[in-house]
Motif scaffolding. Sequence first.
Motif, PDB file in Angstrom:
ATOM      1  N   SER A 103       0.847  -1.196   0.000  1.00 44.09           N
ATOM      2  CA  SER A 103       0.000   0.000   0.000  1.00 44.09           C
ATOM      3  C   SER A 103       0.882   1.247   0.000  1.00 44.09           C
ATOM      4  O   SER A 103       2.078   1.190   0.327  1.00 44.09           O
ATOM      5  CB  SER A 103      -0.891   0.008   1.239  1.00 44.09           C
ATOM      6  OG  SER A 103      -0.095   0.298   2.372  1.00 44.09           O
ATOM      7  N   ALA A 104       0.276   2.372  -0.350  1.00 43.90           N
ATOM      8  CA  ALA A 104       1.020   3.635  -0.363  1.00 43.90           C
ATOM      9  C   ALA A 104       1.507   3.984   1.038  1.00 43.90           C
ATOM     10  O   ALA A 104       2.632   4.467   1.219  1.00 43.90           O
ATOM     11  CB  ALA A 104       0.137   4.756  -0.906  1.00 43.90           C
ATOM     12  N   LEU A 105       0.673   3.720   2.030  1.00 43.59           N
ATOM     13  CA  LEU A 105       1.065   4.024   3.404  1.00 43.59           C
ATOM     14  C   LEU A 105       2.264   3.162   3.805  1.00 43.59           C
ATOM     15  O   LEU A 105       3.221   3.652   4.414  1.00 43.59           O
ATOM     16  CB  LEU A 105      -0.120   3.797   4.347  1.00 43.59           C
ATOM     17  CG  LEU A 105       0.131   4.206   5.801  1.00 43.59           C
ATOM     18  CD1 LEU A 105       0.485   5.693   5.904  1.00 43.59           C
ATOM     19  CD2 LEU A 105      -1.079   3.892   6.671  1.00 43.59           C
ATOM     20  N   ALA A 106       2.216   1.879   3.438  1.00 38.92           N
ATOM     21  CA  ALA A 106       3.341   0.989   3.758  1.00 38.92           C
ATOM     22  C   ALA A 106       4.603   1.449   3.035  1.00 38.92           C
ATOM     23  O   ALA A 106       5.709   1.397   3.589  1.00 38.92           O
ATOM     24  CB  ALA A 106       2.997  -0.450   3.388  1.00 38.92           C
ATOM     25  N   ALA A 107       4.455   1.924   1.813  1.00 37.33           N
ATOM     26  CA  ALA A 107       5.614   2.429   1.064  1.00 37.33           C
ATOM     27  C   ALA A 107       6.202   3.652   1.759  1.00 37.33           C
ATOM     28  O   ALA A 107       7.423   3.792   1.892  1.00 37.33           O
ATOM     29  CB  ALA A 107       5.198   2.778  -0.363  1.00 37.33           C
ATOM     30  N   ALA A 108       5.322   4.533   2.228  1.00 34.15           N
ATOM     31  CA  ALA A 108       5.785   5.741   2.927  1.00 34.15           C
ATOM     32  C   ALA A 108       6.488   5.361   4.224  1.00 34.15           C
ATOM     33  O   ALA A 108       7.541   5.919   4.568  1.00 34.15           O
ATOM     34  CB  ALA A 108       4.605   6.665   3.209  1.00 34.15           C
ATOM     35  N   GLU A 109       5.923   4.373   4.935  1.00 31.82           N
ATOM     36  CA  GLU A 109       6.536   3.974   6.211  1.00 31.82           C
ATOM     37  C   GLU A 109       7.893   3.319   5.988  1.00 31.82           C
ATOM     38  O   GLU A 109       8.833   3.514   6.763  1.00 31.82           O
ATOM     39  CB  GLU A 109       5.574   3.070   6.990  1.00 31.82           C
ATOM     40  CG  GLU A 109       4.531   3.940   7.702  1.00 31.82           C
ATOM     41  CD  GLU A 109       3.330   3.179   8.235  1.00 31.82           C
ATOM     42  OE1 GLU A 109       3.195   1.977   7.894  1.00 31.82           O
ATOM     43  OE2 GLU A 109       2.529   3.790   8.974  1.00 31.82           O
ATOM     44  N   TRP A 110       7.996   2.552   4.909  1.00 34.96           N
ATOM     45  CA  TRP A 110       9.296   1.959   4.565  1.00 34.96           C
ATOM     46  C   TRP A 110      10.327   3.061   4.280  1.00 34.96           C
ATOM     47  O   TRP A 110      11.455   3.023   4.768  1.00 34.96           O
ATOM     48  CB  TRP A 110       9.142   1.043   3.337  1.00 34.96           C
ATOM     49  CG  TRP A 110      10.453   0.587   2.792  1.00 34.96           C
ATOM     50  CD1 TRP A 110      11.320  -0.318   3.353  1.00 34.96           C
ATOM     51  CD2 TRP A 110      11.090   1.049   1.580  1.00 34.96           C
ATOM     52  NE1 TRP A 110      12.443  -0.453   2.564  1.00 34.96           N
ATOM     53  CE2 TRP A 110      12.333   0.373   1.477  1.00 34.96           C
ATOM     54  CE3 TRP A 110      10.720   1.959   0.593  1.00 34.96           C
ATOM     55  CZ2 TRP A 110      13.200   0.586   0.409  1.00 34.96           C
ATOM     56  CZ3 TRP A 110      11.593   2.171  -0.475  1.00 34.96           C
ATOM     57  CH2 TRP A 110      12.822   1.491  -0.560  1.00 34.96           C
ATOM     58  N   LEU A 111       9.923   4.080   3.520  1.00 35.84           N
ATOM     59  CA  LEU A 111      10.845   5.177   3.205  1.00 35.84           C
ATOM     60  C   LEU A 111      11.265   5.923   4.472  1.00 35.84           C
ATOM     61  O   LEU A 111      12.431   6.309   4.624  1.00 35.84           O
ATOM     62  CB  LEU A 111      10.190   6.150   2.215  1.00 35.84           C
ATOM     63  CG  LEU A 111      10.261   5.725   0.750  1.00 35.84           C
ATOM     64  CD1 LEU A 111       9.343   6.592  -0.106  1.00 35.84           C
ATOM     65  CD2 LEU A 111      11.690   5.799   0.217  1.00 35.84           C
ATOM     66  N   LEU A 112      10.324   6.101   5.383  1.00 33.05           N
ATOM     67  CA  LEU A 112      10.669   6.791   6.632  1.00 33.05           C
ATOM     68  C   LEU A 112      11.670   5.979   7.438  1.00 33.05           C
ATOM     69  O   LEU A 112      12.580   6.526   8.060  1.00 33.05           O
ATOM     70  CB  LEU A 112       9.407   7.065   7.459  1.00 33.05           C
ATOM     71  CG  LEU A 112       8.487   8.153   6.905  1.00 33.05           C
ATOM     72  CD1 LEU A 112       7.270   8.336   7.807  1.00 33.05           C
ATOM     73  CD2 LEU A 112       9.240   9.479   6.769  1.00 33.05           C
ATOM     74  N   GLN A 113      11.501   4.655   7.425  1.00 30.89           N
ATOM     75  CA  GLN A 113      12.447   3.788   8.129  1.00 30.89           C
ATOM     76  C   GLN A 113      13.837   3.911   7.509  1.00 30.89           C
ATOM     77  O   GLN A 113      14.842   3.979   8.211  1.00 30.89           O
ATOM     78  CB  GLN A 113      11.987   2.340   7.981  1.00 30.89           C
ATOM     79  CG  GLN A 113      11.729   1.654   9.303  1.00 30.89           C
ATOM     80  CD  GLN A 113      10.980   0.351   9.063  1.00 30.89           C
ATOM     81  OE1 GLN A 113      11.318  -0.406   8.142  1.00 30.89           O
ATOM     82  NE2 GLN A 113       9.972   0.093   9.859  1.00 30.89           N
ATOM     83  N   GLU A 114      13.887   3.942   6.190  1.00 31.66           N
ATOM     84  CA  GLU A 114      15.158   4.006   5.478  1.00 31.66           C
ATOM     85  C   GLU A 114      15.806   5.379   5.584  1.00 31.66           C
ATOM     86  O   GLU A 114      17.015   5.494   5.748  1.00 31.66           O
ATOM     87  CB  GLU A 114      14.939   3.689   3.988  1.00 31.66           C
ATOM     88  CG  GLU A 114      14.547   2.251   3.706  1.00 31.66           C
ATOM     89  CD  GLU A 114      15.725   1.308   3.906  1.00 31.66           C
ATOM     90  OE1 GLU A 114      16.744   1.497   3.214  1.00 31.66           O
ATOM     91  OE2 GLU A 114      15.628   0.398   4.761  1.00 31.66           O
ATOM     92  N   GLU A 115      15.010   6.426   5.470  1.00 31.71           N
ATOM     93  CA  GLU A 115      15.542   7.776   5.273  1.00 31.71           C
ATOM     94  C   GLU A 115      15.427   8.671   6.500  1.00 31.71           C
ATOM     95  O   GLU A 115      16.066   9.722   6.544  1.00 31.71           O
ATOM     96  CB  GLU A 115      14.799   8.481   4.113  1.00 31.71           C
ATOM     97  CG  GLU A 115      14.745   7.708   2.811  1.00 31.71           C
ATOM     98  CD  GLU A 115      16.037   7.834   2.002  1.00 31.71           C
ATOM     99  OE1 GLU A 115      16.947   8.565   2.443  1.00 31.71           O
ATOM    100  OE2 GLU A 115      16.120   7.198   0.940  1.00 31.71           O
TER     101      GLU A 115
END
Length: 500
Positions: A343-355
Amino acid sequence: MASAQVDVAIRGATVYDGTGGAPFVGDVALAGDRIVAVAPGGGPWHAGREVDARGLALAAGFVDVHSHDDLAVLLYPEMRFKVMQGVTTDVVGNCGLGAAPAAPAARLFQAFHPGHRLGNWDGYSGYMDALEREPPSVNVAVLAGHGTLRLGAMERARGEPTAAEMARMLALLDEALDAGVVGFTTGLIYEPGCFARPEEIVALARVAAPAHALYATHMRNEAAGLLDSIRETLHVGEMSGIAVQVSHHKAAGRDNWGRVRDSLRLLEEARAAGLDASADQYPYTSASTVLVAIVQNGVLDERGSGGGLGRVGPERVLLASTPRHPEHEGTTLADVARARGCSALAAAEWLLQEEGTAATAIIEAMDEADVRTVMAHPTTMIGSDGIPTLDGTPHPRLYGTFPRVLGQYARDAAVLSLAEAVHRMTGLPAAKFGLRDRGVVRAGAFADVVLFDPATVADTATYADPHRYPAGIPHVFVNGVQVVRDGAHTGARPGRVVRR
Ligand SMILES: [Zn+2]
């Protein structure tokens, strides 16, 4: 009549003097750091240098009332992305994000300058000393940021300050005012500003108002709660007498388009009642902010209101800076979700974890009609709100704001006259932000001067290719020193700290 010796004589320009009045053709003479004469019929001077300005418009240098260049002016002192637009004074410290105290400032500004070593100074006076030791090409007027003061004063980021913490916060603001900041700002949509209740801001405003400093705010909500946020802002003005400035005025999220007519009416009513209330704007339909704020506000929640930012679909969230995953810069959150099968939310959360906080994005949230309504209002000033992360794909407003207003909106769309557009970038903000002897073309004023071609001036920065300088701005002077000559930066760094 004996002819005077001057440093620079600019001949035959069409002079827009910053008052909003009709332009006139004339000559302008500079000597030292000042404009020494403005002669509508031409002046009899001996000049060290002559500039043929026939066909060009001459204005006071533009004031960017809304920047986030607090650290950029030290990291990139030539400030090409601003001076090439004709900006000669940069107002830093917006959205609650200020340069002091240094420790929380360094932490917060990591979001814009990942991997850079950020400065260490003692309070706002130390920050201003650092600027004077290593001056940039633009003048800098400084706003104190409430969020940074709050982190400097409080043990915990969340909740209300104790009496002792509030006293510390007020002492930090006092130091900033003594150093010469022109006002203070809040970012009530962000942590830690969002934890502040109106009384906390009123307490700060009561300290700043007697010093003739202003209050600028990125309001708690620019979407469904826009009008309540305007009322909260006006309340701070009414309770303290401080002049207020609504930052990057807009109605975000399709559900809220059109509300700017009501918010402007509230500002007008407050002005009629004697409050100094105005706003600023960047000339685009997309906003830009840190990804963490987009997630925290619930922008991606299909059933919610999108919090203070408004609801926006993931195909309209463009990634601007993701330094650990540069392959995603310039793609949308919907693209990342598709690529990862989530999902878009999961994608955003992954990016926040990475970045972490270094992830920034551009969100297509506004209506073009609203942009024009706000711009047509006589009290709206221009501020870029550019995020100076030069490694990524920043919002093109960083490079294009001022020429875009002059070209696309004044010349091509006639949303406002050219004289009015210049006024909103010069005389109006200089008066509001207390920039003495700047923002006007008259004898005695500082020689902050821009020459542009009204027929060709244009922004060229785009979302896909934002690092592009504008067209039609051949010459810029800051304090009498030429910083842009024939469209190229001269390398000169004559900028000063403009104290209240
Ligand atoms: Zn903001």
